[in-house]
Scaffold this motif. Structure first.
Motif, PDB file in Angstrom:
ATOM      1  N   ILE A   1      -5.865 -35.454  18.947  1.00  0.00           N
ATOM      2  CA  ILE A   1      -4.290 -35.572  18.839  1.00  0.00           C
ATOM      3  C   ILE A   1      -3.782 -34.331  18.070  1.00  0.00           C
ATOM      4  O   ILE A   1      -3.001 -33.675  18.434  1.00  0.00           O
ATOM      5  CB  ILE A   1      -3.910 -36.772  18.403  1.00  0.00           C
ATOM      6  CG1 ILE A   1      -4.387 -37.793  19.258  1.00  0.00           C
ATOM      7  CG2 ILE A   1      -2.550 -36.751  18.012  1.00  0.00           C
ATOM      8  CD1 ILE A   1      -3.730 -39.397  18.907  1.00  0.00           C
ATOM      9  N   GLY A   2      -4.552 -34.013  17.061  1.00  0.00           N
ATOM     10  CA  GLY A   2      -4.349 -33.114  16.033  1.00  0.00           C
ATOM     11  C   GLY A   2      -4.331 -31.597  16.679  1.00  0.00           C
ATOM     12  O   GLY A   2      -3.528 -30.970  16.759  1.00  0.00           O
ATOM     13  N   ASN A   3      -5.374 -31.428  17.646  1.00  0.00           N
ATOM     14  CA  ASN A   3      -5.665 -30.245  18.378  1.00  0.00           C
ATOM     15  C   ASN A   3      -4.537 -30.167  19.396  1.00  0.00           C
ATOM     16  O   ASN A   3      -3.975 -28.969  19.651  1.00  0.00           O
ATOM     17  CB  ASN A   3      -6.971 -30.247  18.918  1.00  0.00           C
ATOM     18  CG  ASN A   3      -7.598 -29.105  19.318  1.00  0.00           C
ATOM     19  OD1 ASN A   3      -7.518 -27.983  18.513  1.00  0.00           O
ATOM     20  ND2 ASN A   3      -7.905 -28.806  20.591  1.00  0.00           N
ATOM     21  N   ALA A   4      -3.976 -31.049  20.116  1.00  0.00           N
ATOM     22  CA  ALA A   4      -3.168 -31.348  20.996  1.00  0.00           C
ATOM     23  C   ALA A   4      -1.629 -30.750  20.539  1.00  0.00           C
ATOM     24  O   ALA A   4      -0.743 -30.256  21.070  1.00  0.00           O
ATOM     25  CB  ALA A   4      -2.926 -32.460  21.678  1.00  0.00           C
ATOM     26  N   LEU A   5      -1.716 -31.166  18.891  1.00  0.00           N
ATOM     27  CA  LEU A   5      -0.254 -31.024  18.510  1.00  0.00           C
ATOM     28  C   LEU A   5      -0.208 -29.614  17.938  1.00  0.00           C
ATOM     29  O   LEU A   5       0.565 -28.977  18.080  1.00  0.00           O
ATOM     30  CB  LEU A   5      -0.100 -32.269  17.442  1.00  0.00           C
ATOM     31  CG  LEU A   5       0.429 -33.571  17.724  1.00  0.00           C
ATOM     32  CD1 LEU A   5       0.526 -34.373  16.706  1.00  0.00           C
ATOM     33  CD2 LEU A   5       1.814 -33.389  18.557  1.00  0.00           C
ATOM     34  N   PHE A   6      -1.364 -29.135  17.138  1.00  0.00           N
ATOM     35  CA  PHE A   6      -1.368 -28.120  16.327  1.00  0.00           C
ATOM     36  C   PHE A   6      -2.421 -27.208  16.751  1.00  0.00           C
ATOM     37  O   PHE A   6      -2.658 -26.270  15.832  1.00  0.00           O
ATOM     38  CB  PHE A   6      -1.498 -28.480  14.844  1.00  0.00           C
ATOM     39  CG  PHE A   6      -0.274 -29.383  14.355  1.00  0.00           C
ATOM     40  CD1 PHE A   6       0.900 -28.933  14.484  1.00  0.00           C
ATOM     41  CD2 PHE A   6      -0.433 -30.709  13.895  1.00  0.00           C
ATOM     42  CE1 PHE A   6       2.136 -30.085  14.347  1.00  0.00           C
ATOM     43  CE2 PHE A   6       0.409 -31.498  13.594  1.00  0.00           C
ATOM     44  CZ  PHE A   6       1.829 -31.203  13.873  1.00  0.00           C
ATOM     45  N   GLY A   7      -3.137 -27.210  17.590  1.00  0.00           N
ATOM     46  CA  GLY A   7      -4.246 -26.421  18.015  1.00  0.00           C
ATOM     47  C   GLY A   7      -4.043 -25.000  18.182  1.00  0.00           C
ATOM     48  O   GLY A   7      -4.814 -24.201  17.610  1.00  0.00           O
ATOM     49  N   GLY A   8      -2.873 -24.775  18.394  1.00  0.00           N
ATOM     50  CA  GLY A   8      -2.504 -23.217  18.610  1.00  0.00           C
ATOM     51  C   GLY A   8      -1.710 -22.506  17.335  1.00  0.00           C
ATOM     52  O   GLY A   8      -1.501 -21.224  17.729  1.00  0.00           O
ATOM     53  N   ILE A   9      -1.936 -23.259  16.373  1.00  0.00           N
ATOM     54  CA  ILE A   9      -1.177 -22.537  15.101  1.00  0.00           C
ATOM     55  C   ILE A   9      -1.804 -21.480  14.558  1.00  0.00           C
ATOM     56  O   ILE A   9      -1.001 -20.345  13.985  1.00  0.00           O
ATOM     57  CB  ILE A   9      -0.991 -23.793  14.117  1.00  0.00           C
ATOM     58  CG1 ILE A   9       0.352 -23.597  13.335  1.00  0.00           C
ATOM     59  CG2 ILE A   9      -2.077 -23.797  13.170  1.00  0.00           C
ATOM     60  CD1 ILE A   9       1.013 -24.813  12.928  1.00  0.00           C
ATOM     61  N   SER A  10      -3.112 -21.393  14.673  1.00  0.00           N
ATOM     62  CA  SER A  10      -3.673 -20.090  14.297  1.00  0.00           C
ATOM     63  C   SER A  10      -3.171 -18.748  15.148  1.00  0.00           C
ATOM     64  O   SER A  10      -3.382 -17.672  14.203  1.00  0.00           O
ATOM     65  CB  SER A  10      -5.425 -20.289  14.218  1.00  0.00           C
ATOM     66  OG  SER A  10      -5.681 -20.624  15.468  1.00  0.00           O
ATOM     67  N   GLN A  11      -2.932 -18.832  16.352  1.00  0.00           N
ATOM     68  CA  GLN A  11      -2.399 -17.799  17.148  1.00  0.00           C
ATOM     69  C   GLN A  11      -0.836 -17.706  17.355  1.00  0.00           C
ATOM     70  O   GLN A  11      -0.481 -17.342  18.199  1.00  0.00           O
ATOM     71  CB  GLN A  11      -3.216 -17.610  18.217  1.00  0.00           C
ATOM     72  CG  GLN A  11      -4.828 -17.664  18.201  1.00  0.00           C
ATOM     73  CD  GLN A  11      -5.435 -18.990  18.862  1.00  0.00           C
ATOM     74  OE1 GLN A  11      -4.734 -19.571  19.800  1.00  0.00           O
ATOM     75  NE2 GLN A  11      -6.445 -19.331  18.280  1.00  0.00           N
ATOM     76  N   TYR A  12       0.002 -18.617  16.478  1.00  0.00           N
ATOM     77  CA  TYR A  12       1.132 -18.831  16.479  1.00  0.00           C
ATOM     78  C   TYR A  12       1.841 -17.565  17.102  1.00  0.00           C
ATOM     79  O   TYR A  12       2.655 -17.394  17.998  1.00  0.00           O
ATOM     80  CB  TYR A  12       1.765 -19.585  15.702  1.00  0.00           C
ATOM     81  CG  TYR A  12       3.188 -20.173  15.767  1.00  0.00           C
ATOM     82  CD1 TYR A  12       3.067 -21.232  16.761  1.00  0.00           C
ATOM     83  CD2 TYR A  12       4.189 -20.167  15.348  1.00  0.00           C
ATOM     84  CE1 TYR A  12       4.322 -21.792  17.424  1.00  0.00           C
ATOM     85  CE2 TYR A  12       5.346 -20.641  15.500  1.00  0.00           C
ATOM     86  CZ  TYR A  12       5.428 -21.599  16.723  1.00  0.00           C
ATOM     87  OH  TYR A  12       6.600 -22.127  17.029  1.00  0.00           O
ATOM     88  N   GLY A  13       1.672 -16.686  16.523  1.00  0.00           N
ATOM     89  CA  GLY A  13       2.375 -15.215  16.652  1.00  0.00           C
ATOM     90  C   GLY A  13       2.310 -14.710  17.692  1.00  0.00           C
ATOM     91  O   GLY A  13       3.264 -14.306  18.474  1.00  0.00           O
ATOM     92  N   ALA A  14       1.076 -14.849  18.365  1.00  0.00           N
ATOM     93  CA  ALA A  14       0.611 -14.226  19.634  1.00  0.00           C
ATOM     94  C   ALA A  14       1.288 -15.015  20.833  1.00  0.00           C
ATOM     95  O   ALA A  14       1.697 -14.534  21.777  1.00  0.00           O
ATOM     96  CB  ALA A  14      -0.763 -14.246  19.837  1.00  0.00           C
ATOM     97  N   ILE A  15       0.983 -16.557  20.483  1.00  0.00           N
ATOM     98  CA  ILE A  15       1.917 -17.225  21.500  1.00  0.00           C
ATOM     99  C   ILE A  15       3.298 -17.300  21.683  1.00  0.00           C
ATOM    100  O   ILE A  15       3.775 -16.946  22.723  1.00  0.00           O
ATOM    101  CB  ILE A  15       1.585 -18.745  21.039  1.00  0.00           C
ATOM    102  CG1 ILE A  15       0.052 -19.009  21.236  1.00  0.00           C
ATOM    103  CG2 ILE A  15       2.046 -19.753  22.315  1.00  0.00           C
ATOM    104  CD1 ILE A  15      -0.596 -20.359  20.732  1.00  0.00           C
ATOM    105  N   LEU A  16       3.786 -17.026  20.495  1.00  0.00           N
ATOM    106  CA  LEU A  16       5.316 -16.804  20.338  1.00  0.00           C
ATOM    107  C   LEU A  16       5.861 -15.597  21.356  1.00  0.00           C
ATOM    108  O   LEU A  16       6.674 -15.493  22.157  1.00  0.00           O
ATOM    109  CB  LEU A  16       5.803 -16.773  18.865  1.00  0.00           C
ATOM    110  CG  LEU A  16       6.353 -17.861  18.419  1.00  0.00           C
ATOM    111  CD1 LEU A  16       7.137 -17.576  17.021  1.00  0.00           C
ATOM    112  CD2 LEU A  16       7.313 -18.679  19.336  1.00  0.00           C
ATOM    113  N   ALA A  17       4.960 -14.622  21.221  1.00  0.00           N
ATOM    114  CA  ALA A  17       5.229 -13.301  21.903  1.00  0.00           C
ATOM    115  C   ALA A  17       5.320 -13.650  23.470  1.00  0.00           C
ATOM    116  O   ALA A  17       5.816 -13.150  24.194  1.00  0.00           O
ATOM    117  CB  ALA A  17       4.320 -12.204  21.558  1.00  0.00           C
TER     118      ALA A  17
END
Lengths: 286, 271
Positions: A6-22
């Motif tokens: 669940i944690g992964n589904a919610l926040f799994g991408g947080i380490s690459q957040y900048g790249a995802i945002l772009a």
């Protein structure tokens, strides 16, 4: 699903957040624009008591998009055709509120059923299937995103240009007609704009959830404000906050965007209700 | 004194519903500053007559000239229109000033940017109808009488020389009825405006009314209150015995067949 998943589904991408945002930047803009237009048009949806009509239009819009998917033409075009047919039928046949509700009640299951039929016949990517019902803005292609943004902008401008006559006609149709407001054209124009916004919303948030951006923000704004400026400004702000906030939160993990948008817009409504009720109690105590 | 042009001229008007004739051969010309009350049972075409003057409905026959212009298109901003009091929903997102403001800018297309002078005009209208004290309150929280004052204010937005009132006193208490009538009466005296006043009950306007147009039984009678509110005249009009009784200084009309629950029209003889 355990806690880690669940944690992964919610926040799994947080380490690459900048790249995802772009990557999702354009989606955020499209979402913001829809939030803005949805909040504004929602004020009139509330005033004209047409929340149910929005839902009815969205089901036919879904059917149109599903048909486009099946027959291989542009799904934005498909959703717009479906929307406009529904908006036209509701506007033409449902002048009185009671007629309108029965027509929508008849159209809605028909549209939804038709859409499901088209989707069942369609063999393409399954991700597309689900997204029409529950929305997935971040998977919309960039050409379509541009189309959605252009449509939203056109609706925004048209809505502003007919703002005052539409408001008069929504609040007091008899007096508006007496003072020369062309109510047939104003109603027709409104249904046209509503159809277009719904078609956009189907792609961004999904046919089943359009009310979260087209009704909830305006309903929330009306709980806490009454001015001709305050209500639309607040409604637009709530719409933008829901849409943008939802996308920004969703891309932190792997969950779809829509539940975030619907939850934020619902929470805003809840807070506004509480604030409105508290304020009313205060006024009465004075 | 040169005769001013008539604010309202109706000639050869007829109204039919299917094969039923409600009235025909109706000629009515209002003088500036004149108040004519329109009476009659429900379904006698009173509201249709008003809507025809506004261009919102067509008469079966005849023509209407309002403020010097032949009525052909729907809606007319130069004519003031006061509708029936219908309570506004509690959550209506309007303040009192906004309801009046609809009369000032509600018809304007284009970007919703206020023009210079709009706000002053709205304030003036609010003052005129005694609504300044609650100008910024939500209309849904106002009483029926207060809401109706605002509708009068909205109707006066363009200083109309012709005012059409469609049962504006319905569901108001006596004090509010008098307040609304006095607002309308003041406007007509100050601006020399003609008023066509559709009503079920003549009593609240009896002191102001110049003539009465009584629609009933497929026909009409037009004349001074004393000549219309008369047993013989109304019996002839309804085609049934109708009695105008004197009670003190008031006249009470008894026995008028009416589709509605209240079969009595109360009247008071003038002079």
């Amino acid at each position: 699903m355990n806690g880690d998943a669940i944690g992964n589904a919610l926040f799994g991408g947080i380490s690459q957040y900048g790249a995802i945002l772009a990557l999702v930047q354009n989606s955020v803009w499209a979402g913001a624009l829809l939030g803005l237009v949805g909040g504004l048009i929602g004020v009139f949806v509330m005033q004209r008591d047409m929340a149910f009509a929005v839902h009815g239009i969205s089901e036919l819009s879904f059917a149109g998009a599903a048909a486009a998917l099946l027959f291989g033409f542009d799904i934005v075009t498909g959703s717009i055709i479906g929307s406009l047919i529904a908006a036209g039928l509701i506007g033409w046949l449902g002048v009185r509120a009671r007629d309108r509700n029965s027509i929508i009640g008849v159209l809605m299951p028909f549209g939804l059923g038709l859409g499901i039929l088209f989707l069942s016949l369609y063999n393409g990517r399954s991700a597309n299937r689900f997204s029409l019902l529950t929305g997935q803005i971040v998977s919309v292609q960039s050409a379509q995103l541009t189309a959605l943004a252009v449509i939203s902008t056109v609706v925004l401008v048209a809505l502003l240009l007919m703002w005052r006559p539409l408001r008069f006609d929504s609040l007091d149709p008899q007096s508006a007609a007496a003072r020369g407001v062309p109510s047939t054209w104003v109603s027709f124009g409104f249904m046209l704009l509503l159809g277009l916004v719904v078609a956009v919303a189907v792609h961004i948030i999904g046919a089943l959830l359009v009310l979260a951006l087209l009704v909830t923000p305006a309903a929330a704004a009306m709980r806490v404000a009454t001015g001709p400026l305050a209500v639309p400004v607040l409604a637009a702000a709530f719409g933008v906050a829901s849409a943008v906030g939802g996308i920004l939160l969703a891309v932190m993990g792997t969950l779809p965007v829509s539940p975030y948008i619907t939850t934020i817009s619902f929470l805003i409504y809840l807070v506004c209700r509480i604030v409105g009720a508290a304020r009313e109690r205060q006024t009465r105590a004075l | 004194m040169t005769p001013a042009p008539s604010p309202l001229r109706i000639s050869g008007a007829a109204l039919r519903r299917g094969t039923r004739e409600l009235w025909s051969g109706l000629d009515l010309e209002l003088a500036p500053g004149e108040l004519v009350a329109v009476l009659g049972p429900s379904g006698s075409g009173k509201t249709t007559l008003l809507r025809a003057i506004l261009g919102l409905e067509r008469l079966s026959e005849g023509s209407v000239t309002a403020l010097g212009r032949r009525v052909t298109r729907p809606g007319n901003r130069r004519v003031g229109y006061i509708p029936q009091q219908r309570p506004l929903p509690r959550e209506t997102s309007l303040r009192a000033r906004d309801l009046v403001g609809l009369g000032v800018d509600g018809h304007r297309f284009g970007l919703p940017i206020p023009r210079r002078g709009d706000r002053a005009r709205i304030d003036a209208l609010l003052g005129e109808v005694g609504a300044a004290a609650f100008a910024d309150r939500p209309v849904g929280l106002l009483s029926g009488g207060e809401q109706q004052r605002l509708r009068v204010g909205q109707a006066l937005a363009d200083d109309p020389k012709l005012l059409l009132c469609d049962e504006p006193l319905t569901s108001l208490d006596l004090a509010n009825q008098q307040a609304i009538v006095s607002l309308i009466d003041r406007h007509r005296r100050e601006k020399d405006a003609a008023v066509l006043f559709v009503t079920h009950d003549i009593n609240p306007v009896l002191d102001s009314v110049d003539r009465i147009l009584y629609l009933a039984g497929g026909r009409f009678t037009l004349g001074r209150p004393a000549d219309v509110l008369d047993s013989a005249v109304l019996s002839e009009l309804y085609g049934a015995p109708v009695y105008v009784l004197r009670a003190g200084d008031r006249l009470v009309v008894v026995g008028a067949p009416d589709a509605e629950a209240s079969p009595h029209h109360h009247g008071e003889e003038h002079g």
